[in-house]
Write an enzyme that holds these catalytic residues in place. Structure first.
Site, PDB file in Angstrom:
ATOM      1  N   LYS A   1      -2.591  -9.421 -10.579  1.00 41.42           N
ATOM      2  CA  LYS A   1      -4.016  -9.067 -10.576  1.00 41.42           C
ATOM      3  C   LYS A   1      -4.784  -9.912 -11.587  1.00 41.42           C
ATOM      4  O   LYS A   1      -5.894 -10.373 -11.307  1.00 41.42           O
ATOM      5  CB  LYS A   1      -4.181  -7.576 -10.885  1.00 41.42           C
TER       6      LYS A   1
ATOM      7  N   GLY B   1      -4.863   4.078  -4.397  1.00 35.60           N
ATOM      8  CA  GLY B   1      -5.025   5.293  -3.594  1.00 35.60           C
ATOM      9  C   GLY B   1      -5.682   4.957  -2.271  1.00 35.60           C
ATOM     10  O   GLY B   1      -6.494   4.025  -2.186  1.00 35.60           O
TER      11      GLY B   1
ATOM     12  N   ILE C   1     -12.614  -0.499  -7.669  1.00 33.37           N
ATOM     13  CA  ILE C   1     -13.647  -1.138  -8.508  1.00 33.37           C
ATOM     14  C   ILE C   1     -14.047  -2.456  -7.836  1.00 33.37           C
ATOM     15  O   ILE C   1     -13.189  -3.309  -7.620  1.00 33.37           O
ATOM     16  CB  ILE C   1     -13.124  -1.457  -9.933  1.00 33.37           C
TER      17      ILE C   1
ATOM     18  N   VAL D   1      -7.403  -6.271  -6.082  1.00 33.38           N
ATOM     19  CA  VAL D   1      -7.363  -5.973  -7.525  1.00 33.38           C
ATOM     20  C   VAL D   1      -8.213  -4.747  -7.811  1.00 33.38           C
ATOM     21  O   VAL D   1      -9.350  -4.650  -7.348  1.00 33.38           O
ATOM     22  CB  VAL D   1      -7.914  -7.159  -8.364  1.00 33.38           C
TER      23      VAL D   1
HETATM   24  N1  LIG Z   1      -1.371   1.541  -2.343  1.00 33.24           N
HETATM   25  C1  LIG Z   1      -2.484   1.240  -2.997  1.00 33.24           C
HETATM   26  O1  LIG Z   1      -3.158   2.102  -3.535  1.00 33.24           O
HETATM   27  C2  LIG Z   1      -2.957  -0.187  -3.029  1.00 33.24           C
HETATM   28  C3  LIG Z   1      -4.069  -0.522  -3.823  1.00 33.24           C
HETATM   29  C4  LIG Z   1      -4.560  -1.831  -3.804  1.00 33.24           C
HETATM   30  C5  LIG Z   1      -3.925  -2.775  -3.014  1.00 33.24           C
HETATM   31  N2  LIG Z   1      -2.815  -2.438  -2.288  1.00 33.24           N
HETATM   32  C6  LIG Z   1      -2.207  -3.463  -1.445  1.00 33.24           C
HETATM   33  O2  LIG Z   1      -2.389  -3.090  -0.084  1.00 33.24           O
HETATM   34  C7  LIG Z   1      -1.308  -3.566   0.699  1.00 33.24           C
HETATM   35  C8  LIG Z   1      -0.678  -2.393   1.457  1.00 33.24           C
HETATM   36  O3  LIG Z   1      -0.184  -1.466   0.521  1.00 33.24           O
HETATM   37  P1  LIG Z   1       0.237   0.027   0.954  1.00 33.24           P
HETATM   38  O4  LIG Z   1       0.434   0.775  -0.308  1.00 33.24           O
HETATM   39  O5  LIG Z   1      -0.696   0.550   1.975  1.00 33.24           O
HETATM   40  O6  LIG Z   1       1.674  -0.271   1.613  1.00 33.24           O
HETATM   41  P2  LIG Z   1       2.522   0.713   2.523  1.00 33.24           P
HETATM   42  O7  LIG Z   1       2.117   2.121   2.342  1.00 33.24           O
HETATM   43  O8  LIG Z   1       3.940   0.319   2.351  1.00 33.24           O
HETATM   44  O9  LIG Z   1       2.082   0.300   4.019  1.00 33.24           O
HETATM   45  C9  LIG Z   1       2.477  -0.886   4.631  1.00 33.24           C
HETATM   46  C10 LIG Z   1       2.199  -0.788   6.119  1.00 33.24           C
HETATM   47  O10 LIG Z   1       2.556  -2.015   6.728  1.00 33.24           O
HETATM   48  C11 LIG Z   1       3.319  -1.735   7.883  1.00 33.24           C
HETATM   49  N3  LIG Z   1       4.222  -2.859   8.164  1.00 33.24           N
HETATM   50  C12 LIG Z   1       5.164  -3.369   7.354  1.00 33.24           C
HETATM   51  N4  LIG Z   1       5.784  -4.401   7.973  1.00 33.24           N
HETATM   52  C13 LIG Z   1       5.216  -4.511   9.181  1.00 33.24           C
HETATM   53  C14 LIG Z   1       5.407  -5.373  10.290  1.00 33.24           C
HETATM   54  N5  LIG Z   1       6.334  -6.323  10.271  1.00 33.24           N
HETATM   55  N6  LIG Z   1       4.654  -5.197  11.386  1.00 33.24           N
HETATM   56  C15 LIG Z   1       3.711  -4.230  11.408  1.00 33.24           C
HETATM   57  N7  LIG Z   1       3.469  -3.377  10.402  1.00 33.24           N
HETATM   58  C16 LIG Z   1       4.218  -3.527   9.299  1.00 33.24           C
HETATM   59  C17 LIG Z   1       4.079  -0.466   7.557  1.00 33.24           C
HETATM   60  O11 LIG Z   1       4.471   0.102   8.785  1.00 33.24           O
HETATM   61  P3  LIG Z   1       5.380   1.434   8.893  1.00 33.24           P
HETATM   62  O12 LIG Z   1       4.710   2.480   8.063  1.00 33.24           O
HETATM   63  O13 LIG Z   1       5.330   1.754  10.298  1.00 33.24           O
HETATM   64  O14 LIG Z   1       6.704   1.032   8.368  1.00 33.24           O
HETATM   65  C18 LIG Z   1       3.005   0.317   6.824  1.00 33.24           C
HETATM   66  O15 LIG Z   1       2.186   0.981   7.739  1.00 33.24           O
HETATM   67  C19 LIG Z   1      -0.366  -4.263  -0.277  1.00 33.24           C
HETATM   68  O16 LIG Z   1      -0.675  -5.635  -0.291  1.00 33.24           O
HETATM   69  C20 LIG Z   1      -0.713  -3.620  -1.600  1.00 33.24           C
HETATM   70  O17 LIG Z   1      -0.425  -4.469  -2.704  1.00 33.24           O
HETATM   71  C21 LIG Z   1      -2.338  -1.171  -2.276  1.00 33.24           C
END
Ligand SMILES: NC(=O)c1ccc[n+]([C@@H]2O[C@H](COP(=O)([O-])OP(=O)(O)OC[C@H]3O[C@@H](n4cnc5c(N)ncnc54)[C@H](OP(=O)(O)O)[C@@H]3O)[C@@H](O)[C@H]2O)c1
Length: 434
Positions: free
Chosen positions: A206, A303, A137, A133
């Site tokens: 969240k 980010g 922060i 969340v």
């Molecule tokens: N983005 C943000 O700023 C942010 C902020 C707070 C929380 N979150 C949370 O953080 C988490 C990740 O978000 P993200 O934005 O980083 O997502 P993302 O950019 O889509 O990254 C997901 C990663 O997981 C990998 N993956 C997916 N399926 C897989 C599997 N079966 N085996 C191994 N690796 C696998 C992907 O691999 P490939 O790249 O090789 O396909 C990718 O590297 C989520 O729960 C999201 O809600 C994100």
């Protein structure tokens, strides 16, 4: 010096930011901990196309998350994949093999958090989810530790950066939601499918987590009334400004005499309130406590780097606990409905309301709308009308004195059948006590 070994599963936005910080900031982290955090393995489906910082030395790079979870030397697994499918399997398997877990996964923790914590505690491992969340922060630490001695009475937040970016750009530039959304998508701020952001679903997950932490109650996303921002238009900002208010997607959890009222919805908030100054993709959480009164937390909600800091800080906390032999003992979630903070329907909420109409102009419109309001015992406060070129699609606003959400819904339902309306009235609560 003995080190603690971690494995990262997921190298997307959050995983890559986390890995970069673990590599670049390794010496500082070791100084703060008194031992090193060793990245032993990384995993993603396309791991071989990723750039792994050379300073990490030789590490396992795999496409199979089981290799990380089953590795005997790895003590902490960071689940940075997201979603509720494979992420749940990774966390389950890690707990079963006695490894501590750090996760950024709001969706999974909002829907299954209490059960996952329960298993973690029974397995004697540690679990941390700060990044789930408000990215950068440290609001979990605040609610679990920083102000845990207080008794929270209300929590308000701007928890979705994309919708806040869209609303604040619409407000600044007078452009439509569709055009600002298209721009946000082109810049990579918004997903191709923007529903989770603009329909309020991401913010709802969240808020479910924050409200559970703040009130110690079992709360699921289905307890939270949700309405997105799709119907907000530039003219709503003009009317809101006339009323010295602005419009934000407000996440609210408030203890009332009836129970806990939870909602994620666009609302009018006074321009003088601190939440109104939260611009662009920033997040903020405002907490009111019985004893400590108001505290406010602000920062980047997403980010790679801000979220990476949250993940790395969680890895440090969990590593410290592993070194000191202290497993997680108490879940931050309740497992039962405790009663005192039982969620109740948002229809019990009492607020002033903003009602915006678009009508095909004809005599007697205001009288008919006022008649419906009066029949529901709702007092009309003001009628506002901006100049408009066409009589066939004429916007105007009525504000209503504080009344129950149920009465407003009944009035809006009856008004929706009137033949002069171009669309159903838009009803937004007007928040005061922020
Ligand atoms: N983005 C943000 O700023 C942010 C902020 C707070 C929380 N979150 C949370 O953080 C988490 C990740 O978000 P993200 O934005 O980083 O997502 P993302 O950019 O889509 O990254 C997901 C990663 O997981 C990998 N993956 C997916 N399926 C897989 C599997 N079966 N085996 C191994 N690796 C696998 C992907 O691999 P490939 O790249 O090789 O396909 C990718 O590297 C989520 O729960 C999201 O809600 C994100």
């Amino acid at each position: 010096m003995e080190e603690v070994s971690v494995g990262l599963v997921g190298l997307g936005n959050v995983g890559s930011g986390t890995l970069a910080i673990l590599a670049e900031n390794a010496d500082q982290i070791a100084l703060k901990l008194g031992f090193r955090l060793k990245v032993a393995a990384v995993c993603s489906r396309s791991v071989h196309a990723k750039t792994i910082p050379s300073s990490l030395g030789k590490i396992i790079q795999t496409t199979d998350w089981r290799e990380v979870v089953n590795h005997p030397g790895i003590q902490v697994v960071a689940e940075l994949v997201g979603g509720t499918g494979v992420a749940a399997e990774i966390i389950d398997a890690s707990i079963s093999s006695g490894k501590s877990v750090v996760t950024a996964n709001k969706e999974l923790m909002a829907s299954c958090g209490p059960e996952i914590w329960d298993r973690a505690i029974r397995a004697g491992i540690n679990l941390a989810m700060e990044a789930s969340v408000c990215g950068g922060i440290p609001i979990h630490a605040v609610l679990r530790e920083g102000i845990s001695g207080d008794r929270v009475t209300a929590l308000y937040g701007i928890l979705n950066g994309t919708s806040n970016f869209i609303l604040t750009e619409m407000e600044k530039r007078g452009e439509s939601l569709a055009s600002v959304l298209a721009e946000a998508q082109a810049l990579g701020y918004a997903e191709a499918d923007p529903s989770a952001d603009i329909d309020g679903l991401d913010a709802r997950s969240k808020l479910a987590l924050l409200a559970a932490l703040a009130f110690g109650e079992k709360i699921t996303p289905s307890d939270i009334f949700v309405e997105g921002i799709r119907r907000i238009s530039p003219m709503d900002f003009q009317y809101a400004h006339q009323l010295q208010h602005t419009i934000r997607l407000v996440c609210a959890a408030r203890q009332t005499h009836d129970g806990l009222i939870l909602s994620v919805r666009p609302a009018l908030i006074p321009r003088s309130t601190i939440l109104a100054s939260v611009q662009g993709a920033y997040n903020a959480v405002w907490v009111k406590g019985l004893y400590g009164e108001d505290t406010f937390y602000y920062g980047r909600g997403a980010g790679p780097r801000p979220t990476g800091v949250a993940v790395v800080s969680d890895l440090m906390r969990v590593a410290r606990e592993i070194r000191s032999g202290s497993p997680e003992r108490v879940s931050p979630f309740a497992h039962e409905r405790l009663g005192e903070y039982q969620p109740v329907s948002v229809t019990l909420q009492k607020r002033a309301y903003y009602l915006r109409f678009r009508v095909d102009d004809q005599p007697g419109i205001i009288a008919r709308l006022a008649g419906i309001l009066a029949s529901k015992h709702i007092s009309l406060e003001a009628v506002l009308q901006e100049p408009c070129d066409t009589k066939h699609d004429l916007p105007f606003v009525i504000t209503a004195e504080p009344t129950s959400e149920q009465s407003i819904r009944d009035a809006v339902e009856e008004m929706s059948h009137l033949d002069f309306l171009r669309e159903a009235p838009l009803a937004l609560p007007m928040e005061t006590a922020l």
